[in-house]
Design a protein around this motif. Structure first.
Motif, mmCIF file in Angstrom:
data_model
loop_
_atom_site.group_PDB
_atom_site.id
_atom_site.type_symbol
_atom_site.label_atom_id
_atom_site.label_comp_id
_atom_site.label_asym_id
_atom_site.label_seq_id
_atom_site.Cartn_x
_atom_site.Cartn_y
_atom_site.Cartn_z
ATOM 1 N N GLN A 61 71.359 13.953 16.193
ATOM 2 C CA GLN A 61 70.444 14.847 16.877
ATOM 3 C C GLN A 61 68.997 14.617 16.466
ATOM 4 N N PHE A 62 68.759 13.675 15.578
ATOM 5 C CA PHE A 62 67.408 13.396 15.129
ATOM 6 C C PHE A 62 67.069 11.941 15.438
ATOM 7 N N GLU A 63 65.961 11.731 16.128
ATOM 8 C CA GLU A 63 65.576 10.390 16.522
ATOM 9 C C GLU A 63 64.951 9.612 15.373
ATOM 10 N N HIS A 98 63.545 18.583 8.537
ATOM 11 C CA HIS A 98 64.512 19.632 8.861
ATOM 12 C C HIS A 98 65.281 20.075 7.622
ATOM 13 N N MET A 99 65.682 19.127 6.791
ATOM 14 C CA MET A 99 66.392 19.468 5.561
ATOM 15 C C MET A 99 65.514 20.327 4.646
ATOM 16 N N ARG A 124 73.961 14.115 11.075
ATOM 17 C CA ARG A 124 72.886 14.103 12.069
ATOM 18 C C ARG A 124 71.731 13.176 11.692
ATOM 19 N N SER A 125 71.859 12.495 10.572
ATOM 20 C CA SER A 125 70.810 11.576 10.134
ATOM 21 C C SER A 125 71.050 10.179 10.705
ATOM 22 N N PRO A 126 70.010 9.516 11.185
ATOM 23 C CA PRO A 126 70.193 8.158 11.712
ATOM 24 C C PRO A 126 70.353 7.122 10.603
#
Length: 353
Positions: free
Chosen positions: A7-9, A17-18, A320-322
């Protein structure tokens, strides 16, 4: 890479966010006027523990909160600590993965502090919980119940559910403190294909080492752990040991000592960065290799330790981390490394944030 869950580009957006997610919890438990007593400096060579420490200090500094007493498990002195307790005191217990039966020294120290500091607000910073002995659960539960003002922060949904059902205290869910270090610029081109940071302590499952031989046939791969201190660290530690007697006289609350400790932790962080930056892909069964790789925007593949710490943290937050893959079992780790290597080949992955 479970792209349907991403969800994170960007890695930078995920780190932000963290941090904000953690602030939403911590700011409510630690008022603006708090006088901080910080217990359990991680006086060991594990890079991951130093990441937690440095992240904690970064958070406190961002709030303008001052530390009035600090100690590790060796130099705790209740009589000196009492001199700093007032109506605004908040005691913080350092975070990590030692709430339970795996790491006795730290857990027993925590138990002692809880018993000593009855009715003084204590906040246990984000921890992973693991007990294999019900008597130990009962022991810490009794101490917490008798204390009266203890708050427990955990860093995975699994631990949150365990604590809510087993421990008689307020429980909060929060990311690891290391995220407060923030994005780290990594503008060096990698020199080798892979570096594997494989645990060599009691949390190792042994599974990572078993699969690395397959990858060595395809990639230039270096295997190591990050527990061996560098020369500067060893020298600073000797200074700490040789000045112990005089420090007890002139620095009873360890406020000057914390400067040396912070330098030690910074050296350990740099040692960790040096291990990871030379590789195109990092492979690890250590949680904070995973977190440091995120901070460095470094592609990596992770596999669990021997009791679910990485799995539960990943399920709660970092799915959710790339730029990483999680291997649910050792057999699929080589394929995930190949997939990630193919994904990053020829791309500008290594640009700075």
């Amino acid at each position: 890479m479970n792209n349907n869950l991403k969800q994170f580009e960007s890695t930078a957006a995920f780190i932000d966010h963290m941090q904000q997610t953690a602030r939403d919890v911590l700011d409510k438990l630690i008022p603006n006027h708090s006088k901080i007593i910080l217990l359990d400096y991680p006086n060991n060579t594990n890079v991951g523990d130093s990441l937690i420490w440095l992240g904690t200090l970064a958070y406190l500094n961002s709030r303008g909160l001052k530390i009035s007493y600090v100690c590790d498990t060796r130099n705790y002195n209740y009589e000196k600590l009492k001199e700093k307790i007032n109506i605004n005191t908040i005691v913080l217990l350092n975070g990590g993965g030692n709430f339970g039966t795996l790491w006795d020294e730290v857990h027993n120290f925590r138990l002692r502090a809880i018993k000593d500091l009855k009715n003084v607000p204590i906040v246990q910073l984000p921890q992973t919980i693991h007990f294999d002995n019900q008597e130990k659960v009962d022991e810490i539960n009794q101490a917490i119940s008798q204390h009266g003002q203890f708050s427990l922060i955990v860093r995975s949904q699994h631990c949150y559910e365990y604590a809510k059902s087993k421990l008689d205290t307020h429980v909060y869910l929060c990311p690891d403190m290391a995220f407060f270090i923030g994005s780290i610029v990594n503008d060096e081109l990698p020199k080798i294909d892979c570096v594997a940071i494989a645990r060599t302590d009691i949390e190792s499952s042994g599974e990572l080492s078993e699969v690395l031989d397959h990858l060595k046939r395809e990639y230039e791969l270096k295997k190591t752990d990050w527990l061996e201190a560098g020369l500067a660290e060893r020298l600073l530690h000797r200074i700490e040991m040789h000045t112990e007697k005089i420090r007890k006289q002139i620095d009873p609350h360890n406020i000057q000592l914390i400067q040396l400790w912070n330098l030690l932790s910074t050296l350990r962080l740099k040692r960790g960065i040096a291990l990871l930056k030379d590789a195109k892909i990092v492979i690890a069964d250590r949680l904070h290799v995973h977190i440091l790789s995120i901070l460095l925007n470094k592609p990596h593949v992770i596999i669990d330790n021997n009791y679910g710490k990485l799995k539960y943290f990943h399920q709660t937050w970092t799915y959710r981390s790339p730029l990483h893959n999680y291997a649910t079992n050792p057999n699929n780790l080589p394929n995930l490394v190949r997939q990630l290597h193919s994904t990053i080949s020829g791309t500008a992955v290594y640009e700075t944030h």
